[in-house]
Design an enzyme around this catalytic site. Structure first.
Site, PDB file in Angstrom:
ATOM      1  N   HIS A  13       0.814  -1.222   0.000  1.00 43.65           N
ATOM      2  CA  HIS A  13       0.000   0.000   0.000  1.00 43.65           C
ATOM      3  C   HIS A  13       0.846   1.269   0.000  1.00 43.65           C
ATOM      4  O   HIS A  13       0.344   2.357  -0.289  1.00 43.65           O
ATOM      5  CB  HIS A  13      -0.998  -0.011   1.180  1.00 43.65           C
ATOM      6  CG  HIS A  13      -0.402   0.261   2.523  1.00 43.65           C
ATOM      7  ND1 HIS A  13      -0.135  -0.729   3.443  1.00 43.65           N
ATOM      8  CD2 HIS A  13      -0.028   1.416   3.133  1.00 43.65           C
ATOM      9  CE1 HIS A  13       0.356  -0.203   4.550  1.00 43.65           C
ATOM     10  NE2 HIS A  13       0.441   1.096   4.376  1.00 43.65           N
ATOM     11  N   ASP A  43       0.081  -7.628   1.330  1.00 44.65           N
ATOM     12  CA  ASP A  43       0.474  -6.225   1.451  1.00 44.65           C
ATOM     13  C   ASP A  43       1.992  -6.065   1.520  1.00 44.65           C
ATOM     14  O   ASP A  43       2.511  -5.294   2.327  1.00 44.65           O
ATOM     15  CB  ASP A  43      -0.187  -5.574   2.667  1.00 44.65           C
ATOM     16  CG  ASP A  43      -0.119  -4.037   2.596  1.00 44.65           C
ATOM     17  OD1 ASP A  43       0.078  -3.511   1.492  1.00 44.65           O
ATOM     18  OD2 ASP A  43      -0.232  -3.386   3.655  1.00 44.65           O
ATOM     19  N   GLY A 115       3.133   6.102   8.723  1.00 46.85           N
ATOM     20  CA  GLY A 115       4.527   6.357   8.362  1.00 46.85           C
ATOM     21  C   GLY A 115       5.438   5.227   8.796  1.00 46.85           C
ATOM     22  O   GLY A 115       6.583   5.141   8.359  1.00 46.85           O
ATOM     23  N   ASN A 116       4.938   4.346   9.665  1.00 46.47           N
ATOM     24  CA  ASN A 116       5.693   3.152  10.035  1.00 46.47           C
ATOM     25  C   ASN A 116       5.516   2.020   9.017  1.00 46.47           C
ATOM     26  O   ASN A 116       6.250   1.031   9.044  1.00 46.47           O
ATOM     27  CB  ASN A 116       5.261   2.621  11.406  1.00 46.47           C
ATOM     28  CG  ASN A 116       5.945   3.323  12.556  1.00 46.47           C
ATOM     29  OD1 ASN A 116       5.377   4.226  13.151  1.00 46.47           O
ATOM     30  ND2 ASN A 116       7.175   2.930  12.857  1.00 46.47           N
ATOM     31  N   SER A 117       4.529   2.152   8.132  1.00 46.05           N
ATOM     32  CA  SER A 117       4.217   1.070   7.201  1.00 46.05           C
ATOM     33  C   SER A 117       5.447   0.674   6.388  1.00 46.05           C
ATOM     34  O   SER A 117       6.143   1.525   5.825  1.00 46.05           O
ATOM     35  CB  SER A 117       3.109   1.500   6.242  1.00 46.05           C
ATOM     36  OG  SER A 117       1.884   1.624   6.905  1.00 46.05           O
ATOM     37  N   ILE A 172      -6.366 -26.001  -3.686  1.00 49.41           N
ATOM     38  CA  ILE A 172      -6.980 -27.331  -3.705  1.00 49.41           C
ATOM     39  C   ILE A 172      -8.362 -27.307  -4.340  1.00 49.41           C
ATOM     40  O   ILE A 172      -8.904 -28.354  -4.672  1.00 49.41           O
ATOM     41  CB  ILE A 172      -7.038 -27.961  -2.298  1.00 49.41           C
ATOM     42  CG1 ILE A 172      -7.862 -27.119  -1.326  1.00 49.41           C
ATOM     43  CG2 ILE A 172      -5.640 -28.191  -1.756  1.00 49.41           C
ATOM     44  CD1 ILE A 172      -8.025 -27.771   0.044  1.00 49.41           C
ATOM     45  N   GLY A 173      -8.959 -26.123  -4.515  1.00 51.41           N
ATOM     46  CA  GLY A 173     -10.187 -26.025  -5.293  1.00 51.41           C
ATOM     47  C   GLY A 173     -11.464 -26.263  -4.524  1.00 51.41           C
ATOM     48  O   GLY A 173     -12.385 -26.907  -5.033  1.00 51.41           O
ATOM     49  N   VAL A 174     -11.540 -25.734  -3.296  1.00 50.94           N
ATOM     50  CA  VAL A 174     -12.779 -25.853  -2.526  1.00 50.94           C
ATOM     51  C   VAL A 174     -13.206 -24.470  -2.045  1.00 50.94           C
ATOM     52  O   VAL A 174     -12.371 -23.603  -1.797  1.00 50.94           O
ATOM     53  CB  VAL A 174     -12.625 -26.775  -1.301  1.00 50.94           C
ATOM     54  CG1 VAL A 174     -12.447 -28.218  -1.726  1.00 50.94           C
ATOM     55  CG2 VAL A 174     -11.464 -26.334  -0.411  1.00 50.94           C
TER      56      VAL A 174
END
Length: 378
Positions: A13, A43, A115-117, A172-174
């Protein structure tokens, strides 16, 4: 910075909408950076600058080895104050804050602000155990609840982005659903641990392994599955092509089966909802009709899908209270395929006689899910 070659880790972000990216060092030198790759699901993003001499890189630590109560150190640039250091303890691990499907955050009370991101969260040995990502705050400032992507996740994502520029996640398709007490009672299983299979994608590894809608997955690769979130994380962490095992509960019988992990495709299908047509079971609170042929495509139904169309749901009825919605297609009731409203009336009568919730399998906007309708208001 994680390597002398100039690779830098930050949050997605922070750079997602950037047309140009520049990195400012503590000695005020500014260098242009190239975006190597990013992963919105966790992220995270990786940047690359030209190698710079006399730069100390940060080593990865083991986020799984850090226990609640251990010291944590956050470094960032809150409100433009570069190089700010804050200290606290690890409050919890494996936090799910509903930010995305792969939430597995470290929680710390070290002060984290805007600002810590993208900044590092260190252990007491100076190793990076997390990437600071989010806070919970009614004011926008720190109240001692901050979250970091654990190094276990970050290191895997970063290595893949540097190596290939993209992320491979296991599949796995569920489609999964949490088990409520009513659903557990309707399925006849003890407790609500595990992940209920609402539908199986055609041709997926799960279908090839024999998984069916209504199965409850209780273990994956030898580890207990407590919830949908557990299974989502476990499956996504596997490399496509890996052979593994899972345990399913079907009709009260446990069975371990083998399957091969596939490659996740994150494309989402979107469908739209639809109008109405006739008659009802007033005690249940549903107005039902056959599926309108002209509405099948809008409902996201396969050509061979059978069921009963929900036209209306009476306000404050049993069906409304338990989550049935207008536009739903009821495919089965109490594991019996239904094709006409009278089928549902028969199963409802049986459930009332047994004083047991009725289990619907519903198709809603192209997705399948289970709904347990209690026979009396809670």
């Amino acid at each position: 910075m994680i390597s002398p070659e100039g690779y830098i880790v930050t949050n997605n972000h922070v750079v997602a909408d950037a047309s140009e990216i520049h990195v400012v060092f503590s000695d005020k030198e500014t260098l242009p950076a190239q975006l190597v790759g990013r992963d919105p699901a966790t992220d995270l993003a990786v940047l690359k600058i030209d190698p710079r001499s006399n730069v100390t890189t940060t080593p990865w630590g083991d986020s799984d080895a850090v226990q609640p109560g251990a010291w944590t150190i956050a470094i960032g640039s809150p409100f433009g104050l570069g190089g700010t250091v804050t200290v606290g303890v690890l409050s919890a691990r494996s936090r799910d804050i509903n930010a995305g499907p792969y939430d597995d955050f470290l929680q710390t009370d070290a002060s984290i602000n805007r600002g810590n991101s993208g900044g590092p969260l260190f252990n007491a040995r100076g190793e990076v155990i997390g990437v600071n990502t989010a806070i919970v705050s009614p004011t926008g400032g720190s109240i001692g609840i901050g979250f970091a992507v654990p190094s276990r996740t970050a290191r895997n994502v970063v290595d893949q982005l540097i190596r290939t520029g993209r992320i491979e996640r296991g599949f796995i398709g569920v489609r999964l659903q949490e088990i409520t007490p009513s659903i557990a009672e309707a399925l006849g299983i003890p407790g609500s641990k595990g992940a209920l299979v609402a539908s199986v994608e055609p041709g997926s590894p799960a279908e090839q392994a024999g998984i069916q809608a209504g199965d409850v997955i209780t273990r994956f690769k030898g580890k207990d599955i407590q919830s949908v979130h557990d299974l989502t994380l476990a499956a996504a962490s596997q490399k496509p092509g890996t052979k593994t095992t899972l345990t399913r509960n079907r009709g009260g019988s446990q069975q371990e089966i083998a399957l091969t992990i596939g490659q996740r495709n994150d494309e989402e299908q979107q469908t739209s909802a639809v109008p109405k047509s006739e008659t009802a079971d007033t005690r249940l609170g549903l107005s039902l009709s056959p599926i309108p042929d002209e509405a099948r495509q809008q409902l996201g139904l396969q050509p061979d899908t059978t069921g009963v169309f929900v036209q209306e749901v009476a306000p404050n009825s049993l069906a409304a209270e338990n989550g049935v919605q207008p536009g739903d297609v009821i495919v089965s009731a109490n594991n019996r395929d239904v094709t006409q409203p009278s089928d549902i009336q028969e199963e409802w009568a049986k459930s009332r006689q047994l004083n047991k919730p009725m289990l619907f399998r519903i198709s809603r906007q192209g997705q399948s899910l289970f709904v347990a309708v209690a026979t009396a208001k809670s």
